[in-house]
Design a protein around this motif. Sequence first.
Motif, short mmCIF file in Angstrom:
data_model
loop_
_atom_site.label_atom_id
_atom_site.label_comp_id
_atom_site.label_asym_id
_atom_site.label_seq_id
_atom_site.Cartn_x
_atom_site.Cartn_y
_atom_site.Cartn_z
N THR A 1 -1.65 -1.83 9.64
CA THR A 1 -2.03 -2.69 8.51
C THR A 1 -3.42 -3.27 8.75
OG1 THR A 1 0.28 -3.27 8.15
CG2 THR A 1 -1.38 -4.69 7.14
N CYS A 2 -4.30 -3.05 7.78
CA CYS A 2 -5.68 -3.54 7.86
C CYS A 2 -5.93 -4.55 6.74
CB CYS A 2 -6.67 -2.39 7.76
SG CYS A 2 -6.40 -1.07 8.98
N ARG A 3 -7.12 -5.17 6.77
CA ARG A 3 -7.47 -6.15 5.75
C ARG A 3 -8.94 -5.97 5.38
NH1 ARG A 3 -6.02 -12.37 6.70
NH2 ARG A 3 -3.95 -11.46 6.41
N PRO A 4 -9.26 -6.06 4.10
CA PRO A 4 -10.67 -5.97 3.69
C PRO A 4 -11.50 -7.04 4.37
CG PRO A 4 -9.21 -5.80 1.79
CD PRO A 4 -8.35 -6.19 2.93
N PRO B 1 -7.99 -4.20 -1.07
CA PRO B 1 -6.56 -4.24 -0.75
C PRO B 1 -5.78 -3.25 -1.61
CG PRO B 1 -7.12 -6.07 -2.17
CD PRO B 1 -8.43 -5.37 -1.87
N GLY B 2 -4.54 -3.00 -1.21
CA GLY B 2 -3.65 -2.16 -2.00
C GLY B 2 -3.94 -0.68 -1.92
N ILE B 3 -4.63 -0.23 -0.89
CA ILE B 3 -4.92 1.20 -0.73
C ILE B 3 -4.34 1.67 0.60
CG2 ILE B 3 -6.97 1.16 -2.18
CD1 ILE B 3 -8.67 1.04 0.36
N SER B 4 -4.20 2.97 0.73
CA SER B 4 -3.65 3.54 1.96
C SER B 4 -4.27 4.91 2.19
CB SER B 4 -2.13 3.65 1.90
OG SER B 4 -1.74 4.52 0.85
N THR B 5 -4.21 5.36 3.41
CA THR B 5 -4.72 6.69 3.78
C THR B 5 -4.16 7.05 5.15
OG1 THR B 5 -6.69 8.09 3.93
CG2 THR B 5 -6.81 5.91 4.94
N SER C 1 -3.85 -1.22 3.46
CA SER C 1 -4.74 -2.38 3.33
C SER C 1 -4.05 -3.45 2.51
CB SER C 1 -6.06 -1.96 2.66
OG SER C 1 -6.87 -3.09 2.42
N SER C 2 -4.06 -4.68 3.01
CA SER C 2 -3.39 -5.77 2.32
C SER C 2 -4.08 -7.08 2.66
CB SER C 2 -1.91 -5.83 2.71
OG SER C 2 -1.29 -6.97 2.15
N GLU C 3 -4.14 -7.98 1.68
CA GLU C 3 -4.66 -9.33 1.93
C GLU C 3 -3.54 -10.30 2.26
OE1 GLU C 3 -6.80 -10.31 -1.60
OE2 GLU C 3 -8.70 -9.56 -0.80
#
Length: 359
Positions: free
Chosen positions: A132-135, A184-188, A205-207
């Motif tokens: 899980t990452c964050r902008p 946010p709200g994307i994945s790969t 990606s999530s905030e």
Amino acid sequence: MKRKIFVPVFVACLFAVPALAAVPGYDPETGRIILPSEVGLDDDYVYQQQQKDLAEIQAAEEQYQALQEAKEERERIQQWEKLDMEIKLRRYDQLVMGMKKDFDAAKTAANPFMGEQGYVIYPYGEVVPVITCRPLRMTDIALEPGEEIMGVHAGDSVRWQFSPSQSMKNGLAVAHIVVKPSQPGISTNLLIHTDRRTYNLDFTSSEMAEYLRGVAFSYQDNDLTYLFKRQDGKKQKSLEDEIQGPMAGANLDLEELYTQYAITNTSKVDWSPEAVFDDGNKTYLRMPARFSETPAFYIVLDRRETMTNFRVKGRYYIVDRLFDKAYLKIGSKRVVIVRRDKLADSNIKASRTTRGSWN
């Protein structure tokens, strides 16, 4: 007048009854066979009686046959029901056994644990990490020291940024991939090919969720190559120099060492071995340069933990035998050491009596 007429007729009927009561067939009183002609029966009557008897016999046979067929049908239905139940039970057993295998695999799989500086350590090859990452925040992916990246392939290289980097640890280069999502709200996903293995990673990606600052991996191959590498023209301190004992002056050959030990440090202690290997006779545990406490050493024999003595030479614990599974333990905290190739009883006995190549 009427009474006189009635009496003779009644008497005549009484005398006629015995003659009419006789029937064709065997008479047990006289012991003889009475023919139909003797009782005044003609051939047509006899034929009709025979046909009637045959019809009754045939009806009885048909009824008996129907009862037999119904019984056989019930037996067939019961057999099919039993077979169907056995098939269902076998399917159920297979499902249960599959679930048990999955459960056992989940129990034996090492769970991710927290390492230094907030890095989450995943056991390589057991799971596909979902990171899980964050902008506007960086997530660092650290590989094994000495591992070289051959290629990186991202599913979405437009909204995700993957930047290579490098650091040093114990004199070895450590390859990194720094990850940053744009929104946010994307994945790969990401594939990393190195000179040792392939990494398959998923990213979201999530905030809202807690993001991972760094990810590293634990490895079960217990690679000891870095102990024998030369750096800047100088040989790194060798095993025999560190132990200063049984192996001093020996002609070391990495191919002769058995290094396939899995080291699991789920308790996050600082006294977990850096490497474990054996020479076919003794087992060597390379401990960290500094650690807070000295753990006890246990070997699992017949499913029971048995405390075993060891010697300390420099940074090494030296155990005068081989084992399949062992623990370093302080209180409830433990580090598990498992030999990948199980030893036969003969190998264990031989390891207690046979001189090793370094003795």
